[in-house]
Motif scaffolding. Structure first.
Motif, PDB file in Angstrom:
ATOM      1  N   ARG A  12     -65.032 -88.703  62.408  1.00 28.23           N
ATOM      2  CA  ARG A  12     -63.861 -88.974  61.987  1.00 28.23           C
ATOM      3  C   ARG A  12     -62.979 -90.075  62.561  1.00 28.23           C
ATOM      4  N   ARG A  13     -62.855 -90.471  63.984  1.00 30.86           N
ATOM      5  CA  ARG A  13     -62.311 -91.239  64.431  1.00 30.86           C
ATOM      6  C   ARG A  13     -62.999 -92.837  64.250  1.00 30.86           C
ATOM      7  N   GLU A  22     -65.041 -84.655  65.134  1.00 34.36           N
ATOM      8  CA  GLU A  22     -63.914 -85.369  65.398  1.00 34.36           C
ATOM      9  C   GLU A  22     -64.287 -86.925  65.765  1.00 34.36           C
ATOM     10  N   GLU A  23     -65.607 -87.188  66.553  1.00 32.37           N
ATOM     11  CA  GLU A  23     -65.930 -88.603  66.813  1.00 32.37           C
ATOM     12  C   GLU A  23     -66.316 -89.277  65.397  1.00 32.37           C
TER      13      GLU A  23
END
Length: 257
Positions: free
Chosen positions: A105-106, A102-103
């Motif tokens: 992708r962020r 997730e990080e």
């Protein structure tokens, strides 16, 4: 001799967008372009604090609708758009295992896709400009392997490659695309990293020593490089990544005696 001249009024009549322009390097860039005669629109999540803006717009570069609305507002306000400085970005620390999917992708969504979104929204207006320029903020992390910066380095390496590809795609449309590669700069973000270190004084000394000229890069030095790349006087400069890093990319000095 170029038909363009440099000087205090080199950006007269031109309109610039600077993302992340409310503080740090972005604020220095906005100030430099404005002093050169440009009308400057700052895009930022918190634009109210922008010290060098003719127009401050709340824009989230991770949201395409927000980006397009921001560009539309600039053109509605000023009637044109000539220069885009894609400076907004976020940092990340650690090796490849330190951040979850997730990080990853962020950070890539903000640093890489955010740059693409702003440039994409601006393209129709840049094609109408007689002095169109895009300057992307990359980093020394794109050209040197830095410890504990895997995700950040991946995002900035992508910016460097994207800059060259965009330069090739849009040269014949009259749009120049370049990047600036700062070393470690004396910015609020770096200040927060230092504050969180076990020994901030020692950490700052290490960051200064890592750069051959022995100090952190001043944001105004980065702004000067961006102004060169964006200037109509630099019409033969495109596809370039300009290092502003005290020699870190290219020099290999012996230890000081």
């Amino acid at each position: 001799m170029s038909q363009h001249t440099t000087g205090a009024a080199e950006f007269d009549g031109l309109v610039a967008v600077v993302t992340g322009g409310a503080s740090g390097i972005g604020a220095a860039i906005a100030g430099r372009l404005r002093r050169g005669g440009a009308r400057v629109a700052v895009f930022d999540l918190t634009p109210g604090s922008a010290p060098h803006a003719d127009l401050a717009v709340a824009v989230d570069i991770a949201d395409d609708t927000s980006v397009r609305a921001g560009v539309d507002r600039v053109v509605a306000e000023f009637g044109r758009l000539d220069i885009v400085v894609n400076n907004a970005g976020i940092g990340a620390q650690g090796d490849i295992s330190a951040n979850d999917d997730e990080e990853w992708r962020r950070v890539l969504d903000v640093n890489v896709l955010g740059t693409m979104r702003v440039a994409r929204a601006a393209l129709p207006h840049l094609r109408d400009s007689p002095a169109a320029a895009i300057v992307n903020t990359s980093s020394i992390a794109a050209t040197a392997g830095l410890p504990q910066r895997a995700l950040y380095s991946a995002s900035k390496g992508a910016i460097s490659a994207l800059t060259r590809a965009m330069a090739a795609d849009h040269l014949r449309e009259g749009i120049r695309v370049n990047a600036v590669n700062p070393g470690t700069a004396d910015t609020p973000w770096v200040g927060r990293l230092l504050d969180s270190a076990d020994d901030p004084v020692a950490e700052r000394a290490a960051l200064e020593a890592r750069q051959p000229h022995g100090r952190l890069v001043d944001p105004d030095e980065v702004a000067g490089a961006v102004a060169y790349l964006a200037s109509p006087a630099s019409g033969s400069t495109t596809g370039v990544s300009l290092a502003v890093d005290g020699g870190m990319q290219e020099l290999r000095l012996r230890p000081a005696q």
